[in-house]
Design a protein around this motif. Structure first.
Motif, PDB file in Angstrom:
ATOM      1  N   UNK A 241      10.538  34.888   9.253  1.00 19.33           N
ATOM      2  CA  UNK A 241      11.120  33.839   8.419  1.00 19.33           C
ATOM      3  C   UNK A 241      10.023  33.055   7.706  1.00 19.33           C
ATOM      4  N   UNK A 242      10.364  32.491   6.557  1.00 14.84           N
ATOM      5  CA  UNK A 242       9.433  31.639   5.815  1.00 14.84           C
ATOM      6  C   UNK A 242       9.663  30.210   6.298  1.00 14.84           C
ATOM      7  N   UNK A 243       8.899  29.835   7.306  1.00 12.16           N
ATOM      8  CA  UNK A 243       9.052  28.518   7.913  1.00 12.16           C
ATOM      9  C   UNK A 243       7.665  27.903   8.054  1.00 12.16           C
ATOM     10  N   UNK A 244       7.582  26.615   7.876  1.00 13.54           N
ATOM     11  CA  UNK A 244       6.276  25.956   7.941  1.00 13.54           C
ATOM     12  C   UNK A 244       5.873  25.683   9.382  1.00 13.54           C
ATOM     13  N   UNK A 245       4.613  25.367   9.557  1.00 15.89           N
ATOM     14  CA  UNK A 245       4.073  24.999  10.861  1.00 15.89           C
ATOM     15  C   UNK A 245       4.800  23.775  11.410  1.00 15.89           C
ATOM     16  N   UNK A 246       4.968  22.742  10.568  1.00 15.05           N
ATOM     17  CA  UNK A 246       5.635  21.514  11.000  1.00 15.05           C
ATOM     18  C   UNK A 246       7.091  21.770  11.379  1.00 15.05           C
ATOM     19  N   UNK A 247       7.787  22.600  10.604  1.00 16.89           N
ATOM     20  CA  UNK A 247       9.188  22.914  10.899  1.00 16.89           C
ATOM     21  C   UNK A 247       9.306  23.638  12.240  1.00 16.89           C
ATOM     22  N   UNK A 248       8.361  24.539  12.501  1.00 17.93           N
ATOM     23  CA  UNK A 248       8.361  25.254  13.776  1.00 17.93           C
ATOM     24  C   UNK A 248       8.241  24.291  14.946  1.00 17.93           C
ATOM     25  N   UNK A 249       7.296  23.356  14.839  1.00 16.90           N
ATOM     26  CA  UNK A 249       7.070  22.399  15.928  1.00 16.90           C
ATOM     27  C   UNK A 249       8.256  21.465  16.109  1.00 16.90           C
TER      28      UNK A 249
ATOM     29  N   UNK B  32      -3.631  22.978   0.852  1.00 18.49           N
ATOM     30  CA  UNK B  32      -2.528  23.353  -0.043  1.00 18.49           C
ATOM     31  C   UNK B  32      -2.797  22.891  -1.465  1.00 18.49           C
ATOM     32  N   UNK B  33      -2.470  23.775  -2.424  1.00 19.03           N
ATOM     33  CA  UNK B  33      -2.560  23.457  -3.847  1.00 19.03           C
ATOM     34  C   UNK B  33      -1.157  23.607  -4.437  1.00 19.03           C
ATOM     35  N   UNK B  34      -0.598  22.512  -4.935  1.00 15.06           N
ATOM     36  CA  UNK B  34       0.776  22.499  -5.443  1.00 15.06           C
ATOM     37  C   UNK B  34       0.749  22.326  -6.955  1.00 15.06           C
TER      38      UNK B  34
ATOM     39  N   UNK C 123       6.161  14.172   6.801  1.00 15.64           N
ATOM     40  CA  UNK C 123       6.806  15.345   6.213  1.00 15.64           C
ATOM     41  C   UNK C 123       5.873  16.545   6.216  1.00 15.64           C
ATOM     42  N   UNK C 124       6.440  17.723   6.493  1.00 15.05           N
ATOM     43  CA  UNK C 124       5.723  18.963   6.258  1.00 15.05           C
ATOM     44  C   UNK C 124       5.743  19.273   4.775  1.00 15.05           C
ATOM     45  N   UNK C 125       4.906  20.196   4.347  1.00 10.02           N
ATOM     46  CA  UNK C 125       4.822  20.510   2.917  1.00 10.02           C
ATOM     47  C   UNK C 125       6.148  21.017   2.367  1.00 10.02           C
ATOM     48  N   UNK C 126       6.788  21.940   3.067  1.00 12.49           N
ATOM     49  CA  UNK C 126       8.045  22.495   2.568  1.00 12.49           C
ATOM     50  C   UNK C 126       9.125  21.424   2.490  1.00 12.49           C
ATOM     51  N   UNK C 127       9.151  20.533   3.473  1.00  8.69           N
ATOM     52  CA  UNK C 127      10.108  19.424   3.443  1.00  8.69           C
ATOM     53  C   UNK C 127       9.863  18.544   2.226  1.00  8.69           C
ATOM     54  N   UNK C 128       8.598  18.247   1.950  1.00 12.54           N
ATOM     55  CA  UNK C 128       8.251  17.386   0.812  1.00 12.54           C
ATOM     56  C   UNK C 128       8.640  18.037  -0.503  1.00 12.54           C
ATOM     57  N   UNK C 129       8.418  19.331  -0.611  1.00 18.60           N
ATOM     58  CA  UNK C 129       8.750  20.054  -1.847  1.00 18.60           C
ATOM     59  C   UNK C 129      10.256  20.024  -2.106  1.00 18.60           C
ATOM     60  N   UNK C 130      11.035  20.189  -1.049  1.00 13.95           N
ATOM     61  CA  UNK C 130      12.493  20.324  -1.225  1.00 13.95           C
ATOM     62  C   UNK C 130      13.249  19.002  -1.082  1.00 13.95           C
ATOM     63  N   UNK C 131      12.553  17.927  -0.765  1.00 15.03           N
ATOM     64  CA  UNK C 131      13.220  16.662  -0.422  1.00 15.03           C
ATOM     65  C   UNK C 131      14.118  16.132  -1.538  1.00 15.03           C
TER      66      UNK C 131
ATOM     67  N   UNK D 120      13.340  29.859  -9.138  1.00 17.35           N
ATOM     68  CA  UNK D 120      13.187  30.555 -10.418  1.00 17.35           C
ATOM     69  C   UNK D 120      12.065  31.581 -10.366  1.00 17.35           C
ATOM     70  N   UNK D 121      11.620  31.904  -9.159  1.00 17.29           N
ATOM     71  CA  UNK D 121      10.536  32.864  -8.939  1.00 17.29           C
ATOM     72  C   UNK D 121       9.214  32.434  -9.567  1.00 17.29           C
ATOM     73  N   UNK D 122       9.032  31.114  -9.694  1.00 21.00           N
ATOM     74  CA  UNK D 122       7.750  30.580 -10.140  1.00 21.00           C
ATOM     75  C   UNK D 122       6.905  30.262  -8.908  1.00 21.00           C
ATOM     76  N   UNK D 123       5.606  30.475  -9.015  1.00 23.23           N
ATOM     77  CA  UNK D 123       4.727  30.090  -7.916  1.00 23.23           C
ATOM     78  C   UNK D 123       4.645  28.575  -7.875  1.00 23.23           C
ATOM     79  N   UNK D 124       4.965  28.017  -6.730  1.00 21.83           N
ATOM     80  CA  UNK D 124       5.027  26.565  -6.607  1.00 21.83           C
ATOM     81  C   UNK D 124       3.825  25.999  -5.847  1.00 21.83           C
TER      82      UNK D 124
END
Length: 242
Positions: free
Chosen positions: A86-94, A147-149, A165-173, A218-222
């Protein structure tokens, strides 16, 4: 009275199996010290050499660790990172496993990325948000995250609280971006002086390096990431099905 052992298996293996079962059943708890070699030798009516071989079996199976001058201890359970399924972040796992962790922000800035990062992000001349974090699990350094966003896609990323927040959480918040997929590559690397200092390592202890590129709806690199994990403190796990 001596313990009865089977004639079909070596005695040290049978003792190792019995000790392993005691650990699995929780009769010898995680973090607890095993009885001494002398105590185990008396219990099983065998030589210390036989006990030593039994303990080596448990060491090889990563169930116990030897601490010089103190004895042999059952290893604490390591948090696992399910990177394979799965595509899950370190923070989400913990968080999902209710494991205590803290995040220390080392660097947080807007910058012009290097040519190497531009290539990974598939951008030309534009700014990115760079963040570098140290993750501590139960008070001990577990990993270093770089990380480079792409700032154009998530300009509000600079306002997020990355200690919470983990990175993925911050991106999708804010709901404007959805992480759809990612590409991860893994390699073993020797840490540099900075990593040794930040992670509290001994010289030449290898790290697991995770290079990641993440795509939005949209299949863009984020974003792209370099993650360095301490594998002897942090178990890497993968659930695979056929």
């Amino acid at each position: 009275m001596s313990k009865k052992f089977s004639n079909t298996e070596k005695i040290y293996v049978q003792i190792a199996t019995e000790l392993k079962n005691l650990i699995i059943e929780g009769k010898i708890k995680k973090g607890e010290r095993l009885p001494s070699e002398d105590q185990l030798s008396d219990k099983y009516f065998v030589s210390r050499g036989t006990i030593r071989k039994s303990i080596e079996v448990l060491v090889d199976e990563n169930l116990v660790k030897k601490i010089q001058g103190k004895g042999t201890f059952v290893k604490e359970e390591q948090p696992g990172y399910p990177f394979g399924q799965m595509l899950i972040s370190h923070a989400e796992t913990l968080k999902n496993r209710e494991i205590d962790f803290q995040t220390k922000i080392l660097i947080k800035r807007i910058e012009e990325p290097s040519n190497h990062i531009k290539k990974r992000l598939e951008i030309e001349s534009e700014k990115v948000f760079y963040i570098e974090r140290l993750r501590l699990v139960e008070g001990k350094p577990a990993g270093l995250f770089k990380n480079w966003v792409v700032l154009r896609l998530i300009p509000e990323i600079v306002t997020k609280d990355f200690e919470k927040l983990g990175l993925f959480e911050a991106i999708e918040q804010d709901g404007k971006q959805k992480i759809k997929s990612g590409l991860r590559e893994f390699s073993a690397v020797i840490p540099d002086e900075e990593q040794i200092k930040l992670l509290g390592l001994e010289n030449n202890v290898p790290l697991l390096k995770l290079e990641q590129v993440t795509y939005n709806q949209d299949n863009e690199i984020i974003e792209c990431s370099d993650v360095f994990l301490i594998t002897d403190r942090y178990k890497i796990s993968s659930l695979l099905t056929r």
